[in-house]
Write a protein that holds these residues in place. Structure first.
Motif, PDB file in Angstrom:
ATOM      1  N   TRP A  54       0.841  -1.193   0.000  1.00 12.89           N
ATOM      2  CA  TRP A  54       0.000   0.000   0.000  1.00 12.89           C
ATOM      3  C   TRP A  54       0.885   1.255   0.000  1.00 12.89           C
ATOM      4  CZ3 TRP A  54      -0.710   3.395   4.387  1.00 12.89           C
ATOM      5  CH2 TRP A  54      -1.680   4.372   4.162  1.00 12.89           C
ATOM      6  N   ASN A  55       0.612   2.184  -0.913  1.00 12.57           N
ATOM      7  CA  ASN A  55       1.319   3.470  -0.992  1.00 12.57           C
ATOM      8  C   ASN A  55       2.804   3.348  -1.361  1.00 12.57           C
ATOM      9  OD1 ASN A  55       0.240   5.940  -0.922  1.00 12.57           O
ATOM     10  ND2 ASN A  55       0.140   6.134   1.307  1.00 12.57           N
ATOM     11  N   ARG A  86      -5.149  -2.609   9.434  1.00 11.49           N
ATOM     12  CA  ARG A  86      -3.779  -2.684   8.905  1.00 11.49           C
ATOM     13  C   ARG A  86      -3.227  -1.352   8.411  1.00 11.49           C
ATOM     14  NH1 ARG A  86      -3.268  -8.381   5.854  1.00 11.49           N
ATOM     15  NH2 ARG A  86      -4.383  -9.625   7.381  1.00 11.49           N
ATOM     16  N   ARG A  87      -3.734  -0.272   8.964  1.00  8.78           N
ATOM     17  CA  ARG A  87      -3.200   1.052   8.643  1.00  8.78           C
ATOM     18  C   ARG A  87      -2.759   1.698   9.948  1.00  8.78           C
ATOM     19  NH1 ARG A  87      -2.963  -1.000   4.519  1.00  8.78           N
ATOM     20  NH2 ARG A  87      -4.246  -0.691   2.672  1.00  8.78           N
ATOM     21  N   LEU A  98       6.935   2.401   6.610  1.00  6.83           N
ATOM     22  CA  LEU A  98       5.907   3.410   6.905  1.00  6.83           C
ATOM     23  C   LEU A  98       6.446   4.599   7.708  1.00  6.83           C
ATOM     24  CD1 LEU A  98       3.055   0.940   7.960  1.00  6.83           C
ATOM     25  CD2 LEU A  98       2.979   2.450   5.966  1.00  6.83           C
ATOM     26  N   TYR A 145       5.439   8.701   6.995  1.00  9.03           N
ATOM     27  CA  TYR A 145       4.352   9.200   7.835  1.00  9.03           C
ATOM     28  C   TYR A 145       4.843  10.072   8.991  1.00  9.03           C
ATOM     29  CZ  TYR A 145       0.855   7.235   4.958  1.00  9.03           C
ATOM     30  OH  TYR A 145       0.047   7.012   3.871  1.00  9.03           O
ATOM     31  N   GLU A 158      -6.673   7.408   5.543  1.00  7.36           N
ATOM     32  CA  GLU A 158      -6.488   5.990   5.922  1.00  7.36           C
ATOM     33  C   GLU A 158      -5.679   5.831   7.200  1.00  7.36           C
ATOM     34  OE1 GLU A 158      -5.753   7.286   2.923  1.00  7.36           O
ATOM     35  OE2 GLU A 158      -5.973   5.801   1.325  1.00  7.36           O
ATOM     36  N   VAL A 159      -4.848   6.852   7.551  1.00  3.46           N
ATOM     37  CA  VAL A 159      -3.996   6.705   8.741  1.00  3.46           C
ATOM     38  C   VAL A 159      -4.493   7.572   9.901  1.00  3.46           C
ATOM     39  CG1 VAL A 159      -1.967   6.224   7.295  1.00  3.46           C
ATOM     40  CG2 VAL A 159      -2.289   8.547   8.165  1.00  3.46           C
TER      41      VAL A 159
END
Ligand SMILES: Cc1cc2nc3c(=O)[nH]c(=O)nc-3n(C[C@H](O)[C@H](O)[C@H](O)COP(=O)(O)OP(=O)(O)OC[C@H]3O[C@@H](n4cnc5c(N)ncnc54)[C@H](O)[C@@H]3O)c2cc1C
Length: 353
Positions: free
Chosen positions: A59-60, A293-294, A319, A323, A340-341
């Motif tokens: 993801w991302n 899962r985020r 991550l 972030y 999402e986060v």
């Protein structure tokens, strides 16, 4: 002492957040209890843009992977330490069907930047059971976390920005625009306390799903250069030493190594490589994983001076850099956090509790 930010925890999340706030010239202090369970010091440190049974792009990944390379590189320069090891990952296919599925996405522009090559038959250069070939993954590698965290700890200590002690949230006094903790007054306090979050009275309403993981260390006479991943990972550490993992246990949170995990990982290693080995060590940790899962990032719904940077789950290495930067941009410049986060997605749970 007056601070802009007090950070609780110096795992991967607290370290990266501290680094970004220092870049913003903020007055910070980190409190870290070296005795607590630290997921970051057990982690294999692998970053991998194509993961899972279905070989899907992380993801991302298009944001995370260029960013992490730049960021850990910068940190290596500042800390004068070498801890980033770019290494390709070889992911053998499990079947012809899996090979076919992969072929359908190998040329997809979403995947192409992360692929060195696809092999359609066994590669003699890897001592691996790969009758259907496999994919060689790019922009992957590992961070030597004990080395990174140790160097960053030293850096914070030299700058008098670290206290090695237990933080007791019962001693926190919350005011509208600041919090007090014993001799400290700070505009914001950010919890980067990993699995300890379960006993954190301000954020224990967030849906964490902690997952225990075990690793074994092996010595083998066979030399493997790349990281091999299929079901387990085999991470070469040099001089024919390998770290092999990891298990996933959602039920048992006891921080103890088990014979079951040792046997399971040994069997999977034999299926994957069929090379002789000797187990020379075993480690255990708990991952701060979340229900969706985020990550969990943001400010408390009621107490604005209190924030959280946690829930990095199984992918803390990839991550944390991106972030931590995004969170600091949010805190300092009012930029948006990815929905999402942002913990705002779970505020209803706070009001229902
Ligand atoms: C077996 C295993 C293998 C893994 N492999 C990988 C991998 O290959 N790649 C990857 O990306 N991720 C991996 N992970 C996941 C990774 O470890 C986590 O995503 C990451 O370490 C989480 O970091 P964190 O800083 O949020 O938490 P932690 O590393 O747990 O850090 C929290 C810190 O807060 C401190 N603390 C907590 N409470 C207090 C308190 N009250 N007072 C003072 N200090 C406190 C703790 O001492 C600790 O230093 C693995 C995890 C496990 C268990």
């Amino acid at each position: 002492m007056n601070l802009d930010y007090l950070i609780i925890g110096q795992g991967i999340s607290g370290s990266l957040l501290a680094y970004h706030l220092i870049k913003y010239q903020k007055k910070i202090l980190v409190i870290d209890d070296p005795k607590s369970n630290v997921s970051s010091s057990v982690a294999a440190g692998i970053y991998n843009p194509i993961t899972g049974r279905r070989l899907v792009r992380t993801w991302n990944a298009h944001h995370l992977f260029p960013f992490l390379k730049k960021e850990y590189g910068e940190l290596e320069n500042i800390l004068s330490a070498k801890f980033m090891h770019p290494v390709n990952i070889y992911r053998p296919f499990t079947s012809i069907a899996e090979q076919n599925d992969w072929m359908a996405k190998a040329n997809d522009p979403m995947y192409r930047p992360f692929v060195v090559e696809t092999k359609i038959g066994s590669d003699e250069t890897y001592p691996v059971n790969d009758p259907f070939g496999g994919v060689v993954i790019d922009q992957s590698g590992y961070i030597d976390l004990p080395k990174f965290l140790g160097s960053f700890c030293q850096y914070l200590t030299n700058e008098s920005r670290l206290r090695e002690e237990y933080f007791d949230d019962n001693d926190l006094e919350i005011h509208q625009h600041q919090v007090k903790y014993r001799d400290l007054v700070t505009k914001k306090i950010i919890f980067c306390d990993g699995t300890h979050i379960k006993s954190n009275q301000y954020f224990n309403w967030l849906p964490f799903r902690l997952v225990k993981g075990e690793l074994i260390d092996l010595k083998s006479d066979v030399a493997i250069d790349n990281i091999i991943i299929r079901g387990i990972f085999v991470l070469p550490l040099g001089s024919n030493f390998y770290r092999v993992g990891a298990t996933y246990d959602w039920e048992n949170q006891l921080l103890k190594t088990t014979d079951e995990a040792k046997t399971d990982l040994g069997q999977k290693f034999e299926e994957l490589t069929s090379v002789p080995y000797e187990v020379v060590g075993q480690q255990v940790g708990i991952r701060p994983t979340t229900k969706d899962r985020r990550p969990f990032i943001g400010l408390h719904p009621k107490f604005e001076p209190i924030g959280i940077f946690n829930g990095l789950g199984t992918k803390g290495i990839s991550l944390a850099p991106y972030y931590a930067n995004q969170f600091v941009e949010y805190l300092e410049n009012g930029r948006e956090l990815d929905s999402e986060v942002n913990i705002a997605r779970y505020f209803s749970l706070y009001y229902l509790k």
